[in-house]
Design a protein around this motif. Structure first.
Motif, short mmCIF file in Angstrom:
data_model
loop_
_atom_site.label_atom_id
_atom_site.label_comp_id
_atom_site.label_asym_id
_atom_site.label_seq_id
_atom_site.Cartn_x
_atom_site.Cartn_y
_atom_site.Cartn_z
N ILE A 66 0.86 -1.19 0.00
CA ILE A 66 0.00 0.00 0.00
C ILE A 66 0.90 1.24 0.00
N VAL A 67 0.83 2.00 -1.09
CA VAL A 67 1.60 3.25 -1.20
C VAL A 67 0.59 4.38 -1.26
N GLU A 68 0.54 5.20 -0.22
CA GLU A 68 -0.47 6.24 -0.14
C GLU A 68 -0.07 7.47 -0.94
N LYS A 69 -0.93 8.43 -0.97
CA LYS A 69 -0.80 9.64 -1.80
C LYS A 69 0.59 10.25 -1.71
N GLY A 70 1.25 10.40 -2.86
CA GLY A 70 2.55 11.05 -2.91
C GLY A 70 3.71 10.20 -2.42
N GLY A 71 3.47 8.97 -2.03
CA GLY A 71 4.55 8.11 -1.55
C GLY A 71 5.38 7.54 -2.70
N GLU A 72 6.62 7.14 -2.37
CA GLU A 72 7.52 6.57 -3.37
C GLU A 72 8.32 5.43 -2.75
N VAL A 73 8.47 4.34 -3.50
CA VAL A 73 9.24 3.21 -3.01
C VAL A 73 9.67 2.34 -4.19
N CYS A 131 11.91 -30.60 -7.09
CA CYS A 131 10.57 -30.42 -7.63
C CYS A 131 9.68 -29.81 -6.55
N TYR A 132 9.07 -28.69 -6.84
CA TYR A 132 8.17 -28.03 -5.90
C TYR A 132 7.27 -27.07 -6.67
N TRP A 133 6.31 -26.50 -5.96
CA TRP A 133 5.38 -25.55 -6.57
C TRP A 133 5.35 -24.30 -5.70
N ALA A 134 5.83 -23.19 -6.24
CA ALA A 134 5.75 -21.90 -5.57
C ALA A 134 4.58 -21.13 -6.18
N ASN A 135 3.58 -20.82 -5.36
CA ASN A 135 2.34 -20.18 -5.81
C ASN A 135 2.20 -18.85 -5.08
N SER A 136 2.63 -17.78 -5.73
CA SER A 136 2.82 -16.49 -5.06
C SER A 136 1.80 -15.45 -5.53
N VAL A 137 1.47 -14.51 -4.63
CA VAL A 137 0.55 -13.42 -4.94
C VAL A 137 1.11 -12.11 -4.41
N LEU A 138 1.04 -11.07 -5.24
CA LEU A 138 1.39 -9.71 -4.84
C LEU A 138 0.21 -8.80 -5.16
N GLN A 139 -0.32 -8.12 -4.15
CA GLN A 139 -1.39 -7.16 -4.32
C GLN A 139 -0.86 -5.76 -4.04
N VAL A 140 -1.16 -4.82 -4.93
CA VAL A 140 -0.59 -3.48 -4.83
C VAL A 140 -1.69 -2.44 -5.04
N VAL A 141 -1.70 -1.40 -4.22
CA VAL A 141 -2.51 -0.22 -4.49
C VAL A 141 -1.58 0.99 -4.40
N ILE A 142 -1.64 1.82 -5.45
CA ILE A 142 -0.77 3.00 -5.54
C ILE A 142 -1.67 4.22 -5.51
N GLY A 143 -1.51 5.04 -4.49
CA GLY A 143 -2.38 6.19 -4.28
C GLY A 143 -2.11 7.33 -5.25
N GLU A 144 -2.87 8.38 -5.10
CA GLU A 144 -2.79 9.55 -5.99
C GLU A 144 -1.38 10.14 -5.99
N GLY A 145 -0.79 10.27 -7.17
CA GLY A 145 0.53 10.88 -7.30
C GLY A 145 1.66 10.03 -6.75
N ALA A 146 1.39 8.81 -6.35
CA ALA A 146 2.43 7.95 -5.77
C ALA A 146 3.18 7.20 -6.87
N SER A 159 -1.41 -8.10 -8.90
CA SER A 159 -2.58 -7.25 -9.12
C SER A 159 -2.25 -5.84 -8.65
N VAL A 160 -2.39 -4.86 -9.56
CA VAL A 160 -2.02 -3.48 -9.27
C VAL A 160 -3.20 -2.57 -9.54
N THR A 161 -3.52 -1.71 -8.57
CA THR A 161 -4.53 -0.67 -8.74
C THR A 161 -3.86 0.69 -8.65
N GLN A 162 -4.02 1.49 -9.71
CA GLN A 162 -3.36 2.81 -9.76
C GLN A 162 -4.39 3.93 -9.71
N GLU A 163 -4.24 4.81 -8.75
CA GLU A 163 -5.10 5.98 -8.66
C GLU A 163 -4.53 7.12 -9.50
#
Length: 504
Positions: A253-260, A274-289, A310-314
């Motif tokens: 979670i990157v809020e308004k104006g944040g940078e990383v 032999c293995y199974w890596a099943n990974s998830v990354l959820q991202v929300v980028i706030g206004e101007g971030a 999954s990325v949501t950009q404001e």
């Protein structure tokens, strides 16, 4: 065994499977009457059912796949056994929602369009078992790093190997259970239901042992990149039918104006496991971030690696992705980006390498809903083995109100063996009428005129071909944020390509 909503359904589907193979169904009537089951056969593997069982209240399921239900129940049992205390509310909500989703989700097949060119039988034919709840603490970090990092082994956070310096006030990186702020816990909880993925997304939701949370508060800029290193240690030997499954999950979670800057690096502990890596990354980028995201996948060449991003950009936000995927026998990246505000920028650069009998698959979806959005996507891949293949399915959807959009998409594939395979599907869906959009695709071996350029300058064919192959990948590799990381990736690619280059 802990009580599970999957248990009655699993028992039912097993009984139905036996019913299909029996010459007479009369012996099953008492079972069906006692459990009050209505059965409408559709096929040998997909049936409509409605169960009313005293042990559990189960909603109607349009499809019930015994393999999916069995994997989900095994994960539930492993999680409940490992956890002595109830999970935090966001994690419990995630598990509940994912469990309900899996009740009606069949295993994907080649008949399903998203998996038309992707064979998942490597996973489907294996005995899936959750990884141990106690990762080896004796692992030493021989690579070292000069940036803040968090280490995960088989999906579990290992604090003893992590090096997390002090972050700016309000910033946070760590386990969900470590969060002390009620406000941050509430934000994470609200965010967990913002997107629904496919079967693999839900399996991760059921089996994720914890959530890694990266939080950048409003106006905060984190100077050094945050490095998440995922080690896959537990695995089966070649020839075994067992496949340990890990489910790391990260929320950013990157809020308004944040940078990383965020670096994700996936490494196999043993190149032959032999293995199974099943990974998830959820991202929300706030206004101007702004978020710069680097994703490096170098798993065992006998492993399955499935990742959701999954990325949501404001409005006025910026997201940059640099992806290098060179490991895994089966590697699939599902990338979904939603621009939910105007003046939003998205920049995607990916490089895939199939140096052995591998499948490298990228399925990306970018949705633009607002004016003046921009997006650039560059996908490059090399297939250097006769049984290797690459898959690219890139969809850019410019909706009605996304006027003055500038969207470009380009995919280039280099085939170094006669029977190497690439399946590509660049796709633009444009509803707006005032846009600048383009896409292109090219698949070939090295061209004669490229070789002629070097030959005319006295460079021998073998050296020329090596230079052209490495320069093809360099366009993406050079976009990684650190020189040390670039050199490390270049070295790994050279080692994987050495058999091919040595035979030139």
């Amino acid at each position: 065994m802990a009580a599970s909503i999957f248990t009655p359904l699993l028992d039912t589907t097993k009984a139905i499977g036996s019913l299909h193979t029996s010459s007479s169904s009369s012996s099953y009537l008492p079972f069906l009457q006692s459990n009050r089951i209505k059965i409408t056969p559709k096929s040998r593997t997909a049936v409509k059912i409605k169960v009313s069982n005293p042990r559990s209240s189960i909603p109607t399921a349009s499809f019930s796949d015994p393999f999916v239900i069995e994997v989900a129940e095994t994960l539930e049992d492993a999680i409940s056994t490992a956890s002595a205390s109830p999970p935090p509310l966001p994690l419990q909500k995630l598990r509940d929602a994912s469990s309900q989703s899996l009740l009606s989700t069949p295993w994907p097949s080649r008949k399903d369009e998203p998996f038309r060119f992707t064979d998942t039988s490597l996973i489907r034919n294996a005995q899936i078992v959750p990884v141990s709840s106690s990762p080896p603490q004796s692992l030493t970090d021989s690579e070292g790093t000069q940036v803040p990092n968090l280490v995960l082994i088989d999906g579990y956070i290992i604090n003893s190997l992590s090096q997390l310096p002090e972050l700016p006030d309000g910033a946070f990186i760590g386990s969900l259970s470590m969060i002390k702020s009620d406000d941050l816990m509430k934000k994470v909880s609200e965010f967990m239901s913002s997107f629904d993925g496919d079967l693999f997304w839900s399996i991760n939701g059921v089996g994720a042992p914890d959530l890694v949370v990266v939080y950048v508060p409003e106006g905060c800029r984190i100077e050094s990149p945050l490095h998440l290193r995922y080690y896959s240690i537990e695995g089966a030997e070649i020839g075994e039918n067992r496949m340990p499954l890990s489910n790391p999950r990260v929320v950013v979670i990157v809020e308004k104006g944040g940078e990383v800057d965020l670096i994700e690096e996936y490494v196999g502990g043993d190149g032959c496991k032999c293995y199974w890596a099943n990974s998830v990354l959820q991202v929300v980028i706030g206004e101007g971030a702004k978020l710069k995201h680097s994703y490096i996948q170098n798993q065992s060449l006998n492993a399955a690696h499935v990742k959701w991003t999954s990325v949501t950009q404001e409005s006025a936000s910026s997201y940059e992705l640099v992806e290098i995927s060179i490991g895994g026998k089966l590697s699939r990246h599902n990338l979904h980006i939603q621009q939910v505000g105007p003046d939003t920028s998205t920049d995607l650069s990916t490089f895939h390498l199939s140096s052995a009998e591998q499948t490298q698959d990228l399925h990306s979806s970018l949705v633009l809903d607002h004016p003046r959005g921009t997006s650039k996507q560059l996908h490059k891949c090399i297939v250097a083995h006769s049984l290797g293949q690459a898959v690219f399915d890139g969809n850019v959807k410019v909706n009605r109100f996304a006027q003055q959009t500038d969207a470009g998409q380009l995919t280039r594939s280099l085939l170094l063996e006669p029977r190497a395979t690439v399946n590509i599907k660049p796709n633009l869906q444009i509803i707006a009428d005032n846009v600048k959009c383009s896409h292109g695709a090219a698949i070939s071996d090295l061209e004669d005129d490229q070789m002629f350029y070097f030959r005319a300058r006295g460079v021998d064919p073998k050296t020329a071909r090596r230079a052209l192959i490495f320069s093809f990948a360099a366009e993406v590799i050079d976009r990684l944020p650190q020189k040390s990381l670039q050199k490390k990736v270049e070295s790994n690619i050279k080692n994987l390509l050495e058999p091919t280059l040595g035979s030139l």
